[in-house]
Design an enzyme around this catalytic site. Structure first.
Site, PDB file in Angstrom:
ATOM      1  N   GLY A  10       0.843  -1.209   0.000  1.00 44.23           N
ATOM      2  CA  GLY A  10       0.000   0.000   0.000  1.00 44.23           C
ATOM      3  C   GLY A  10       0.867   1.244   0.000  1.00 44.23           C
ATOM      4  O   GLY A  10       1.809   1.338   0.783  1.00 44.23           O
ATOM      5  N   ARG A  50      13.408  10.158  -2.689  1.00 46.63           N
ATOM      6  CA  ARG A  50      14.308  11.304  -2.942  1.00 46.63           C
ATOM      7  C   ARG A  50      15.557  11.214  -2.066  1.00 46.63           C
ATOM      8  O   ARG A  50      16.689  11.419  -2.534  1.00 46.63           O
ATOM      9  CB  ARG A  50      13.532  12.594  -2.648  1.00 46.63           C
ATOM     10  CG  ARG A  50      14.368  13.861  -2.662  1.00 46.63           C
ATOM     11  CD  ARG A  50      13.461  15.040  -2.319  1.00 46.63           C
ATOM     12  NE  ARG A  50      14.155  16.302  -2.229  1.00 46.63           N
ATOM     13  CZ  ARG A  50      14.658  16.779  -1.101  1.00 46.63           C
ATOM     14  NH1 ARG A  50      14.587  16.076   0.023  1.00 46.63           N
ATOM     15  NH2 ARG A  50      15.255  17.964  -1.100  1.00 46.63           N
ATOM     16  N   THR A  84       4.297   2.669   5.497  1.00 48.77           N
ATOM     17  CA  THR A  84       2.911   2.179   5.565  1.00 48.77           C
ATOM     18  C   THR A  84       2.135   3.093   6.505  1.00 48.77           C
ATOM     19  O   THR A  84       2.684   3.523   7.530  1.00 48.77           O
ATOM     20  CB  THR A  84       2.828   0.727   6.077  1.00 48.77           C
ATOM     21  OG1 THR A  84       1.462   0.454   6.450  1.00 48.77           O
ATOM     22  CG2 THR A  84       3.702   0.445   7.283  1.00 48.77           C
ATOM     23  N   ASP A 115      -0.136   2.122   8.334  1.00 47.28           N
ATOM     24  CA  ASP A 115      -0.657   1.323   9.454  1.00 47.28           C
ATOM     25  C   ASP A 115       0.155   1.412  10.750  1.00 47.28           C
ATOM     26  O   ASP A 115      -0.339   1.069  11.815  1.00 47.28           O
ATOM     27  CB  ASP A 115      -0.740  -0.154   9.048  1.00 47.28           C
ATOM     28  CG  ASP A 115      -1.849  -0.412   8.038  1.00 47.28           C
ATOM     29  OD1 ASP A 115      -2.616   0.535   7.746  1.00 47.28           O
ATOM     30  OD2 ASP A 115      -1.952  -1.545   7.543  1.00 47.28           O
ATOM     31  N   LEU A 138      -9.069   7.433   0.877  1.00 49.30           N
ATOM     32  CA  LEU A 138      -8.830   8.857   1.135  1.00 49.30           C
ATOM     33  C   LEU A 138      -7.653   9.026   2.097  1.00 49.30           C
ATOM     34  O   LEU A 138      -6.838   9.951   1.977  1.00 49.30           O
ATOM     35  CB  LEU A 138     -10.100   9.428   1.777  1.00 49.30           C
ATOM     36  CG  LEU A 138     -10.140  10.884   2.170  1.00 49.30           C
ATOM     37  CD1 LEU A 138     -10.532  11.695   0.944  1.00 49.30           C
ATOM     38  CD2 LEU A 138     -11.155  11.109   3.271  1.00 49.30           C
ATOM     39  N   GLN A 139      -7.565   8.082   3.037  1.00 48.01           N
ATOM     40  CA  GLN A 139      -6.536   8.167   4.085  1.00 48.01           C
ATOM     41  C   GLN A 139      -5.122   8.003   3.553  1.00 48.01           C
ATOM     42  O   GLN A 139      -4.160   8.348   4.214  1.00 48.01           O
ATOM     43  CB  GLN A 139      -6.771   7.071   5.136  1.00 48.01           C
ATOM     44  CG  GLN A 139      -8.065   7.225   5.879  1.00 48.01           C
ATOM     45  CD  GLN A 139      -8.503   5.918   6.522  1.00 48.01           C
ATOM     46  OE1 GLN A 139      -8.108   5.619   7.633  1.00 48.01           O
ATOM     47  NE2 GLN A 139      -9.314   5.145   5.828  1.00 48.01           N
TER      48      GLN A 139
HETATM   49  O1  F6P Z   1      -1.409  -1.686   4.507  1.00 48.02           O
HETATM   50  C1  F6P Z   1      -1.933  -0.424   4.295  1.00 48.02           C
HETATM   51  C2  F6P Z   1      -3.390  -0.496   3.983  1.00 48.02           C
HETATM   52  O2  F6P Z   1      -3.798   0.818   3.694  1.00 48.02           O
HETATM   53  C3  F6P Z   1      -4.271  -1.130   5.055  1.00 48.02           C
HETATM   54  O3  F6P Z   1      -4.570  -0.268   6.112  1.00 48.02           O
HETATM   55  C4  F6P Z   1      -5.465  -1.525   4.246  1.00 48.02           C
HETATM   56  O4  F6P Z   1      -6.167  -2.569   4.855  1.00 48.02           O
HETATM   57  C5  F6P Z   1      -4.864  -1.977   2.958  1.00 48.02           C
HETATM   58  O5  F6P Z   1      -3.644  -1.277   2.829  1.00 48.02           O
HETATM   59  C6  F6P Z   1      -5.710  -1.744   1.738  1.00 48.02           C
HETATM   60  O6  F6P Z   1      -5.034  -2.272   0.638  1.00 48.02           O
HETATM   61  P1  F6P Z   1      -5.452  -2.067  -0.871  1.00 48.02           P
HETATM   62  O7  F6P Z   1      -5.127  -0.651  -1.240  1.00 48.02           O
HETATM   63  O8  F6P Z   1      -4.632  -3.042  -1.624  1.00 48.02           O
HETATM   64  O9  F6P Z   1      -6.917  -2.309  -0.937  1.00 48.02           O
END
Ligand code: F6P
Length: 327
Positions: A15, A25, A130, A132, A258-259
């Site tokens: 992700g 960079r 990430t 997360d 969006l996040q």
């Molecule tokens: O690992 C980051 C993340 O944004 C998780 O929070 C989320 O569950 C997942 O990726 C979503 O993945 P994708 O963009 O492949 O649907």
């Protein structure tokens, strides 16, 4: 084996996260500072297999520090999970003389990097990229702060409308296995409760918090639900609550991808810059199979195996504080 590296490849995988560009960079400019060659590998491990590899120089990464997403693009590669895929990838690396890799991503990225490094004896260093924040060996991952700020901004807006209508809102945030975004943004936006993947919280706890909100005459009630929670989907949770509190008008907002978008925050840009430089310098010092992180303001190195260990890092104290302050 110090200072033998001449050519570095850099990729982003899994992700995307705001700040990945700042990390790219930093890697490219630092490598150039040490007069190394740099190749950008496009679309993560899949691009490595498919030979999507191009040389980069200091100017190739101009004006990307402030941009969200990743200019190298990303993917979740199934092919790289196979030995045949990794062999193809290694042959492509050899073609360009790439003798070390910087990989930017999360759990899956480091798992792939670990196998690859072991199988082909290739130096690989990882940067935690990430939203997360679910990696051991760093206080924060690149992207977490930016994503959290997006969530807080959204929840503040939802509060305006929730308050106008005396409504209850369930706001679903990302975090497949980790409740960092939910917990931090819940505290920062004054949520009544948070539902986390790390907790085996029964539905009764949530209903109890809601009853408390009712007793305390809260006019708007916001519950932050982490997508990976164990109670069920956000829609199911909302439905269960409606059964118990039929008089409350409730709505569900799923913030979704969006996040992951938008410009990285100042903190994420600084973190990414710091870690990117450390990754290149550590490769030159002979380090490998480690994630570069930052703990208490100091650069740290954590073996991939430990970085991806699935243990909860959730701070119980934050949960306690949230409960005190949401009354
Ligand atoms: O690992 C980051 C993340 O944004 C998780 O929070 C989320 O569950 C997942 O990726 C979503 O993945 P994708 O963009 O492949 O649907």
């Amino acid at each position: 084996m110090k200072n033998t590296i001449k050519t570095i490849g850099v990729l982003t995988s899994g992700g995307d996260a705001p700040g990945m560009n700042a990390a790219i960079r930093a890697v490219v400019r630092c490598a150039k500072f040490y007069q190394l060659n740099v190749f950008g590998i496009y679309e993560g491990y899949q691009g490595l297999i498919e030979d999507s590899i191009k040389p980069l120089d200091a100017r190739s990464v101009k004006n990307i520090l402030s941009r969200g997403g990743t200019v190298l693009k990303s993917s979740r590669s199934e092919g790289f999970k196979t030995k045949a895929g990794r062999e193809k990838a290694y042959n492509n690396l050899k073609k360009y003389g790439i003798d070390a890799l910087v990989i930017i991503g999360g759990n899956g990225t480091f798992t792939g990097g670990m196998y690859f490094s072991e199988e082909f004896d290739l130096p690989v260093m990882g940067l935690p990229g990430t939203i997360d924040n679910d990696l051991h060996g760093t206080d924060f991952t690149i992207g977490f702060d930016s994503a959290s700020n997006v969530v807080v901004d959204a929840v503040d807006k939802i509060r305006d409308t929730a308050e106008s209508h005396n409504r209850l809102f369930f706001v679903e945030v990302m975090g497949r296995d980790s409740g960092f975004i939910a917990l931090h943004t819940g505290l920062a936006s004054g949520a009544l409760d948070v539902v986390l993947p790390e907790e085996s919280q029964p539905m009764e706890d949530l209903l109890f918090e809601l009853q408390k909100g009712e007793d305390n005459q809260k006019t708007n009630k916001l519950i932050i639900v982490s997508e990976g929670n164990k109670l069920g989907s956000t829609m199911e949770i909302a439905e269960a609550v409606r059964q118990k509190f039929p008089h409350l008008e409730s709505k569900v907002t799923i913030l979704g991808h969006l996040q992951r978008g938008g410009a990285p925050t100042c903190s994420d840009r600084i973190l990414a810059s710091h870690l990117g430089v450390a990754a290149v310098e550590s490769l030159r010092q002979g380090r490998t199979k480690e994630m570069v992180g930052m703990i208490n303001g100091k650069i740290t190195f954590t073996p991939f195996q430990e970085a991806i260990a699935q243990q909860s890092r959730i701070d119980e104290e934050l949960i306690r504080i949230s409960k005190i302050l949401s009354t």
